[in-house]
Design a protein around this motif. Structure first.
Motif, PDB file in Angstrom:
ATOM      1  N   VAL A 277       0.490  -1.320  -0.616  1.00 55.89           N
ATOM      2  CA  VAL A 277      -0.314  -0.149   0.023  1.00 55.89           C
ATOM      3  C   VAL A 277       0.949   1.136  -0.098  1.00 55.89           C
ATOM      4  O   VAL A 277       1.796   1.327   0.985  1.00 55.89           O
ATOM      5  CB  VAL A 277      -0.708  -0.109   1.038  1.00 55.89           C
ATOM      6  N   ASP A 278       0.622   2.478  -1.062  1.00 60.17           N
ATOM      7  CA  ASP A 278       1.440   3.905  -1.119  1.00 60.17           C
ATOM      8  C   ASP A 278       0.414   4.476   0.336  1.00 60.17           C
ATOM      9  O   ASP A 278      -0.267   4.375   0.400  1.00 60.17           O
ATOM     10  CB  ASP A 278       1.618   4.347  -2.673  1.00 60.17           C
ATOM     11  N   VAL A 279       1.396   5.185   1.230  1.00 56.53           N
ATOM     12  CA  VAL A 279       0.567   5.612   1.770  1.00 56.53           C
ATOM     13  C   VAL A 279       1.432   7.279   1.240  1.00 56.53           C
ATOM     14  O   VAL A 279       2.426   7.441   1.641  1.00 56.53           O
ATOM     15  CB  VAL A 279       1.300   5.837   3.496  1.00 56.53           C
ATOM     16  N   VAL A 280       0.802   8.480   1.394  1.00 51.84           N
ATOM     17  CA  VAL A 280       0.792   9.577   0.855  1.00 51.84           C
ATOM     18  C   VAL A 280       0.733  10.714   1.416  1.00 51.84           C
ATOM     19  O   VAL A 280      -0.643  10.518   1.717  1.00 51.84           O
ATOM     20  CB  VAL A 280       0.118  10.080  -0.416  1.00 51.84           C
ATOM     21  N   SER A 281       2.297  11.193   2.127  1.00 49.08           N
ATOM     22  CA  SER A 281       1.590  12.128   3.618  1.00 49.08           C
ATOM     23  C   SER A 281       2.078  13.666   3.094  1.00 49.08           C
ATOM     24  O   SER A 281       1.073  14.453   3.203  1.00 49.08           O
ATOM     25  CB  SER A 281       1.813  12.099   4.097  1.00 49.08           C
ATOM     26  N   PHE A 282       1.650  13.973   1.113  1.00 47.69           N
ATOM     27  CA  PHE A 282       2.101  15.059   1.184  1.00 47.69           C
ATOM     28  C   PHE A 282       1.174  16.067   0.315  1.00 47.69           C
ATOM     29  O   PHE A 282       0.461  14.816   0.728  1.00 47.69           O
ATOM     30  CB  PHE A 282       3.459  15.503  -0.229  1.00 47.69           C
ATOM     31  N   ASN A 283       0.752  17.897   0.607  1.00 47.91           N
ATOM     32  CA  ASN A 283      -0.376  18.113  -0.207  1.00 47.91           C
ATOM     33  C   ASN A 283      -0.202  18.753  -0.699  1.00 47.91           C
ATOM     34  O   ASN A 283       0.883  19.271  -0.501  1.00 47.91           O
ATOM     35  CB  ASN A 283      -0.950  18.629   0.767  1.00 47.91           C
TER      36      ASN A 283
ATOM     37  N   TYR B 142       1.673  24.759  -3.995  1.00 48.46           N
ATOM     38  CA  TYR B 142       2.317  25.272  -2.073  1.00 48.46           C
ATOM     39  C   TYR B 142       2.503  23.577  -2.093  1.00 48.46           C
ATOM     40  O   TYR B 142       1.834  22.581  -2.106  1.00 48.46           O
ATOM     41  CB  TYR B 142       1.986  25.335  -1.319  1.00 48.46           C
ATOM     42  N   ASN B 143       3.570  22.955  -1.707  1.00 52.71           N
ATOM     43  CA  ASN B 143       4.389  21.908  -1.252  1.00 52.71           C
ATOM     44  C   ASN B 143       3.635  21.630   0.387  1.00 52.71           C
ATOM     45  O   ASN B 143       5.228  21.608   0.973  1.00 52.71           O
ATOM     46  CB  ASN B 143       5.599  21.461  -1.470  1.00 52.71           C
ATOM     47  N   GLU B 144       2.939  21.031   1.326  1.00 57.91           N
ATOM     48  CA  GLU B 144       2.774  20.773   2.101  1.00 57.91           C
ATOM     49  C   GLU B 144       2.834  19.832   2.754  1.00 57.91           C
ATOM     50  O   GLU B 144       2.132  18.451   2.057  1.00 57.91           O
ATOM     51  CB  GLU B 144       1.149  21.506   2.258  1.00 57.91           C
TER      52      GLU B 144
ATOM     53  N   ALA C 196      15.184  21.065 -10.267  1.00 57.15           N
ATOM     54  CA  ALA C 196      15.842  21.533  -9.396  1.00 57.15           C
ATOM     55  C   ALA C 196      15.295  20.762  -7.561  1.00 57.15           C
ATOM     56  O   ALA C 196      13.455  20.894  -7.862  1.00 57.15           O
ATOM     57  CB  ALA C 196      15.964  22.955  -8.741  1.00 57.15           C
ATOM     58  N   PRO C 197      15.638  20.400  -6.967  1.00 62.90           N
ATOM     59  CA  PRO C 197      15.087  19.801  -5.684  1.00 62.90           C
ATOM     60  C   PRO C 197      13.874  20.937  -5.215  1.00 62.90           C
ATOM     61  O   PRO C 197      14.266  22.307  -5.149  1.00 62.90           O
ATOM     62  CB  PRO C 197      15.394  20.094  -4.580  1.00 62.90           C
ATOM     63  N   TRP C 198      12.562  20.724  -4.428  1.00 61.41           N
ATOM     64  CA  TRP C 198      11.890  21.157  -4.083  1.00 61.41           C
ATOM     65  C   TRP C 198      11.165  21.063  -2.585  1.00 61.41           C
ATOM     66  O   TRP C 198      11.040  19.903  -2.331  1.00 61.41           O
ATOM     67  CB  TRP C 198      10.877  20.962  -4.939  1.00 61.41           C
ATOM     68  N   PRO C 199      11.235  22.059  -1.706  1.00 60.37           N
ATOM     69  CA  PRO C 199      12.133  21.595  -0.028  1.00 60.37           C
ATOM     70  C   PRO C 199      10.316  21.316  -0.095  1.00 60.37           C
ATOM     71  O   PRO C 199       9.316  22.144  -0.623  1.00 60.37           O
ATOM     72  CB  PRO C 199      12.449  22.439   0.789  1.00 60.37           C
ATOM     73  N   ALA C 200       9.847  21.110   1.233  1.00 59.03           N
ATOM     74  CA  ALA C 200       8.460  21.019   1.985  1.00 59.03           C
ATOM     75  C   ALA C 200       8.031  22.316   2.195  1.00 59.03           C
ATOM     76  O   ALA C 200       8.855  22.951   3.195  1.00 59.03           O
ATOM     77  CB  ALA C 200       8.744  19.676   3.227  1.00 59.03           C
ATOM     78  N   ASN C 201       6.693  22.896   2.525  1.00 61.40           N
ATOM     79  CA  ASN C 201       6.528  23.828   2.830  1.00 61.40           C
ATOM     80  C   ASN C 201       7.109  25.216   2.339  1.00 61.40           C
ATOM     81  O   ASN C 201       7.979  25.900   3.037  1.00 61.40           O
ATOM     82  CB  ASN C 201       6.827  23.655   4.345  1.00 61.40           C
ATOM     83  N   SER C 202       6.968  24.898   0.738  1.00 60.26           N
ATOM     84  CA  SER C 202       7.426  25.920  -0.157  1.00 60.26           C
ATOM     85  C   SER C 202       6.832  26.134  -1.519  1.00 60.26           C
ATOM     86  O   SER C 202       5.913  25.290  -1.781  1.00 60.26           O
ATOM     87  CB  SER C 202       9.186  26.068  -0.471  1.00 60.26           C
ATOM     88  N   HIS C 203       7.038  27.344  -2.132  1.00 64.38           N
ATOM     89  CA  HIS C 203       6.101  27.081  -2.786  1.00 64.38           C
ATOM     90  C   HIS C 203       6.807  27.727  -4.486  1.00 64.38           C
ATOM     91  O   HIS C 203       8.196  27.292  -4.062  1.00 64.38           O
ATOM     92  CB  HIS C 203       5.385  28.821  -3.401  1.00 64.38           C
ATOM     93  N   LYS C 204       6.390  26.543  -5.806  1.00 70.42           N
ATOM     94  CA  LYS C 204       7.414  26.505  -6.988  1.00 70.42           C
ATOM     95  C   LYS C 204       5.537  27.036  -7.839  1.00 70.42           C
ATOM     96  O   LYS C 204       4.774  26.492  -7.627  1.00 70.42           O
ATOM     97  CB  LYS C 204       7.859  25.086  -6.905  1.00 70.42           C
TER      98      LYS C 204
END
Length: 498
Positions: free
Chosen positions: A222-228, A254-256, A288-296
């Motif tokens: 099972v895949d558990v997805v916690s990013f929003n 927004y990578n929440e 490029a990397p996309w850190p958590a809790n940042s916009h793109k």
């Protein structure tokens, strides 16, 4: 001694003429008798596929099934050590293996050699194929017993299930269980309990392998997805006085959550214009990397056509599955706004120009007067042409011009001719129409907002004149057309579009 053979002859030696069973009864002088029997066979070599020993029962997902056969010396002659012969097997008529077997010891008649094929096979699609094994010996004299076909039992697999993929901003504490009644459990981290409790906030794939009483294994995951990925805003297009048939669509996402996305990761976004069935969907590969809790920001390759109407609703979508569906969608209302209107009033004639105050009107984002002044209200200090540019909240620009002159010039500045300019705004050419041009003619000057004359022409006297003027070589912007006749002057303001 006396002799009695099976055919009644009584000689001590019997001349065999054919194959078959022979016996003799021997008597001595005391009347005692004894009997002997033998069988005479032809010289014959025969290797027979005696049986398919394995597989007998196989798990439905077995990937390396061994085939083992028994080969019998069905002839009447010994087969020497080191003798080679071919063996093969097929599955449902398709050749899988063709190998060479070698006798290690002498094979007497009726001896059996057991052979396990090096080539295994995998069970696919839950199907148990028919196995046909064959022995091929160059000296074989009977071929009818060279092949044998058999089947095997397919054992159903255990059926673990971890359910549908899980979407949660914080999955910590969620319990995973594949079901009850299994003999063993092995989770992705090596733990062996029947239940697994998630202890990480990050997205991950969880798996368990179970076995049942048959010894068969099966795996569930099972895949558990916690990013929003939240659709934060639709950056463009936005309301403006000019909307085209190829507006670029740019969204802010927004990578929440807790996951950092690495370069090369792919996400899928889309947009749709309300009233249209087409959904534009595009995959974006992170450069490029996309850190958590940042916009793109993401710009779509396919533009949207906003040239037909004055108002639009544009929907943006996050299509990549993520933790909160309610933040996947956003709508932006886009209006085709009017060009800002500014009115400095009619020309002013006075002996005291420093008493004149010009008001460009309230509610604009910025103001720019002819001398660089940047406020709404302008205090006049001298005679001359005064103009202002205003910019509204959408970035659209409007302008107006007035003249502050000495009062004695009033009679001379009231032009007796009429003029009009169209289209306005324009791109390639404009048309100038005039009536009642004075006998002395008219001078036309085409100047930019900085006062530089870009076009100058002399127009002769006419009762009516219509003339086209090319503006293709002028850059976009606001321009003034000044018409001079003796002491008479008229001014038109036009906008050149890109």
């Amino acid at each position: 001694h006396s002799y009695l053979w099976q055919d009644g002859s009584t000689e001590s030696v019997y001349d065999v003429q054919t194959w078959g069973e022979y016996w003799v009864e021997v008597s001595n002088e005391f009347g005692c008798t004894s009997t002997a029997t033998t069988q005479v066979y032809p010289e014959m070599m025969d290797l027979a596929l005696d049986s398919i020993l394995s597989p007998e029962a196989v798990c439905a997902n077995e990937q390396e099934v061994e085939v083992k056969v028994a080969i019998r010396n069905a002839g009447y002659m010994n087969i020497e050590p080191g003798t080679e012969f071919a063996v093969s097997y097929q599955l449902d008529g398709i050749l899988i293996a063709e190998e060479t077997a070698t006798t290690v010891n002498s094979m007497d008649p009726d001896d059996v050699l057991y052979y396990t094929f090096l080539q295994t096979f995998a069970v696919t699609n839950g199907h148990a194929p028919a196995i046909t094994a064959t022995v091929d010996f160059w000296a074989d004299e009977i071929e009818d017993n060279n092949s044998l076909t058999g089947t095997f039992e397919l054992i159903p697999l255990p059926e673990p299930s971890l359910g549908e993929d899980i979407f949660a901003l914080n999955p910590t504490g969620i319990e995973l269980t594949p079901g009850e009644g299994f003999e063993s459990y092995l989770w992705q981290d090596g733990s062996e309990e029947a239940t697994y409790v998630i202890n990480s906030v990050n997205s991950a794939t969880y798996s368990v392998t179970v076995s049942d009483t048959t010894g068969c294994f099966n795996t569930a995951s099972v895949d558990v997805v916690s990013f929003n990925l939240a659709m934060d805003s639709i950056v463009s297009p936005h309301s403006h006085c000019v909307l085209t048939d190829a507006e670029e669509v740019t969204v802010k996402v927004y990578n929440e959550g807790y996951d950092d996305f690495q370069q090369g990761h792919s996400i899928t976004l889309g947009y749709q214009l309300e009233g249209h069935t087409e959904v534009v969907q595009e995959d974006f590969i992170l450069d490029a990397p996309w850190p958590a809790n940042s916009h793109k920001y993401f710009s779509f390759a396919q533009p949207v056509n906003l040239s037909s109407f004055n108002n639009y609703n544009l929907w943006g979508f996050v299509i990549t599955p993520n933790a909160l569906q309610e933040t996947d969608t956003l709508v932006s209302t886009i209006e085709k706004t009017a060009v800002p209107e500014v009115n400095l009033g009619p020309h002013i004639y006075t002996t005291q120009p420093d008493t004149i105050v010009l008001d460009a009107g309230a509610g604009f984002s910025s103001y720019y007067w002819h001398d660089g002044y940047e406020e709404q209200v302008y205090n006049v200090s001298d005679y001359g042409w005064k103009w202002v540019f205003v910019t509204d909240q959408y970035g659209c620009t409007g302008t107006d011009t007035t003249y502050v002159g000495f009062f004695s010039e009033v009679a001379h500045l009231e032009a007796t001719f009429t003029s009009s300019v169209y289209p306005n705004p324009a791109r390639e050419t404009i048309t100038l129409e005039m009536e009642n041009i004075p006998p002395t003619g008219i001078t036309m000057e085409f100047s930019d907002i900085n006062g530089r004359v870009r076009i100058r022409e002399r127009l002769e006297s006419h009762a009516y004149l219509r003339q086209s003027v090319s503006i293709a070589d002028l850059p976009p912007g606001v321009y003034f057309i000044h018409l001079y006749a003796d002491n008479l002057r008229k001014t038109h303001k036009i906008t050149i579009l890109p």
